[in-house]
Design a protein around this motif. Structure first.
Motif, PDB file in Angstrom:
ATOM      1  N   SER A  44       7.032   2.935  10.144  1.00  0.00           N
ATOM      2  CA  SER A  44       6.921   4.597  10.119  1.00  0.00           C
ATOM      3  C   SER A  44       5.284   4.821  10.244  1.00  0.00           C
ATOM      4  CB  SER A  44       7.277   5.034   8.742  1.00  0.00           C
ATOM      5  OG  SER A  44       7.123   6.232   8.680  1.00  0.00           O
ATOM      6  N   LEU A  45       5.034   5.920  10.802  1.00  0.00           N
ATOM      7  CA  LEU A  45       3.662   6.475  11.185  1.00  0.00           C
ATOM      8  C   LEU A  45       3.724   7.643  10.341  1.00  0.00           C
ATOM      9  CD1 LEU A  45       2.902   5.843  14.915  1.00  0.00           C
ATOM     10  CD2 LEU A  45       2.525   4.185  12.913  1.00  0.00           C
ATOM     11  N   ASP A  46       2.747   7.781   9.339  1.00  0.00           N
ATOM     12  CA  ASP A  46       2.765   8.916   8.442  1.00  0.00           C
ATOM     13  C   ASP A  46       1.357   9.521   8.290  1.00  0.00           C
ATOM     14  OD1 ASP A  46       5.702   9.014   7.484  1.00  0.00           O
ATOM     15  OD2 ASP A  46       5.060   6.893   7.028  1.00  0.00           O
ATOM     16  N   PRO A  47       1.076  10.782   8.231  1.00  0.00           N
ATOM     17  CA  PRO A  47      -0.139  11.484   7.938  1.00  0.00           C
ATOM     18  C   PRO A  47      -1.067  10.600   6.673  1.00  0.00           C
ATOM     19  CG  PRO A  47       1.218  13.106   8.321  1.00  0.00           C
ATOM     20  CD  PRO A  47       2.345  11.740   8.157  1.00  0.00           C
ATOM     21  N   ALA A  48      -0.303  10.375   5.709  1.00  0.00           N
ATOM     22  CA  ALA A  48      -0.662   9.770   4.581  1.00  0.00           C
ATOM     23  C   ALA A  48      -1.655   8.523   4.884  1.00  0.00           C
ATOM     24  CB  ALA A  48       0.098   9.598   3.505  1.00  0.00           C
ATOM     25  N   MET A  49      -1.046   7.889   5.910  1.00  0.00           N
ATOM     26  CA  MET A  49      -1.821   6.674   6.108  1.00  0.00           C
ATOM     27  C   MET A  49      -3.315   6.849   6.538  1.00  0.00           C
ATOM     28  SD  MET A  49       1.281   5.162   8.322  1.00  0.00           S
ATOM     29  CE  MET A  49       0.315   3.551   9.175  1.00  0.00           C
ATOM     30  N   ARG A  50      -3.707   7.733   6.923  1.00  0.00           N
ATOM     31  CA  ARG A  50      -5.154   8.267   7.233  1.00  0.00           C
ATOM     32  C   ARG A  50      -5.898   8.159   5.781  1.00  0.00           C
ATOM     33  NH1 ARG A  50      -9.599   8.284   7.218  1.00  0.00           N
ATOM     34  NH2 ARG A  50     -11.136   9.209   8.541  1.00  0.00           N
ATOM     35  N   GLY A  51      -5.277   8.611   4.921  1.00  0.00           N
ATOM     36  CA  GLY A  51      -6.221   8.465   3.470  1.00  0.00           C
ATOM     37  C   GLY A  51      -6.164   7.009   2.982  1.00  0.00           C
TER      38      GLY A  51
END
Length: 333
Positions: A44-51
């Motif tokens: 899964s690619l999720d925005p939270a991964m940037r953090g």
């Protein structure tokens, strides 16, 4: 057996890209006693991964260490097992990371039923579904007849929030980034209305849809959509905060709202992250299953092929070109 994984080389100051990762090809050692070997099928690619790749140590999870496999949720198949906790052929989900294979100990991943297509565990029966249900139902405490606004409404979480809201008897308006997405929200998902934050007058649109104000707001984006929703909240309204994707790459917010509305309108603000609520997942997925069986939930996946494409594909979350839940297919089922 050969493995390939992507390890974090350096921390980004802006958008996460290929240059921040090392591609590591390695020969796997024989499987150790007490472990199982998993072949990853989807991540899964999720925005939270940037953090998760930032240097900050005061977040809800520690940053991914430099040199470690990139953290991500995924699902795969047990290929070999030397533990009673898993058997060959089991489907297992959890934090797999950006890798083709990983060896796991009991309790590290969860065995999931093979009663739905595997990709469903990336959407409705994955983090997106759990986040949408908990955020709206548990945190937002909606009541039938109330008016809900959702930003990032065409995304993996927002699209489910709106549909769950409709199933609970809410009036729902979504805010998205293209006319095509807005049309999809209304025509296919049953939202009552949708606004394009790039071209529509959000303040005017929200006032026309909810002249008495919004009872409930689910925030995924920040910036102008958040400011417009805040300005149109009803007294004693509730705002649920899931994400602020507009500033995850270090950008400044494009608009700062007048926060005196919190006092003037006696608003409730509440943020949440699903790592605090793993114990609720069985209950949540049971409820989502009922909604699916009743035909009240639809979802769409944006699947890109090949683990090596993950860093480039991640950017689709921030330029808005993804259509639905963004997933990388690592291998065939």
């Amino acid at each position: 057996m050969q493995n390939m994984r992507l390890a974090l080389r350096e921390r980004p100051t802006g958008l996460l890209t290929d240059e921040h990762f090392d591609r590591i090809e390695e020969e796997l050692s024989p499987l150790a006693d007490g472990q199982a070997r998993v072949r990853v099928v989807y991540v899964s690619l999720d925005p939270a991964m940037r953090g998760w790749v930032s240097p900050s140590t005061d977040s809800y999870v520690p940053p991914v260490p430099l040199g470690d496999t990139m953290r991500s949720l995924g699902i795969g198949v047990v290929e070999e097992s030397k533990t009673d906790a898993y058997k060959a052929g089991d489907w297992v989900s959890g934090f797999t990371g950006w890798t083709r294979y990983l060896d796991v100990a009991p309790g590290q991943l969860n065995v999931v039923p093979q009663t739905v297509p595997m990709e469903a565990y990336m959407g409705v029966f994955g983090l997106a579904g759990a986040t949408a249900y908990h955020g709206l139902v548990k945190t937002g405490e909606p009541k039938a007849g109330q008016t809900l606004c959702v930003t990032g409404a065409a995304g993996s979480v927002g699209s489910l929030v709106g549909q769950i809201g409709k199933a609970l008897g809410l009036r729902v308006i979504g805010i998205a980034g293209t006319d095509e997405k807005c049309k999809w929200l209304v025509d296919d998902l049953g939202f009552d209305a949708a606004l394009n934050y790039k071209t529509d007058d959000l303040e005017k649109g929200l006032r026309e849809f909810a002249p008495e104000g919004l009872d409930l707001h689910f925030e995924n984006v920040g910036g102008k959509p958040f400011a417009a929703a805040l300005n149109n909240m009803k007294a004693f309204g509730r705002m649920v905060f899931c994400g602020f994707i507009s500033v995850y790459n270090g950008e400044r917010a494009d608009e700062y709202p007048d926060l005196t509305a919190l006092i003037r309108k006696r608003l409730t603000f509440k943020g949440f992250v699903m790592t605090d609520h793993f114990d609720e997942y069985p209950e949540i997925f049971a409820e989502l299953g009922k909604l699916m069986q009743a035909g009240k939930l639809k979802y769409r996946l944006d699947i890109v092929d090949g683990l090596e494409t993950a860093p480039a594909a991640f950017g689709k979350l921030f330029d808005g070109t993804n259509k639905g839940k963004l997933v990388v297919k690592v291998s065939d089922l």
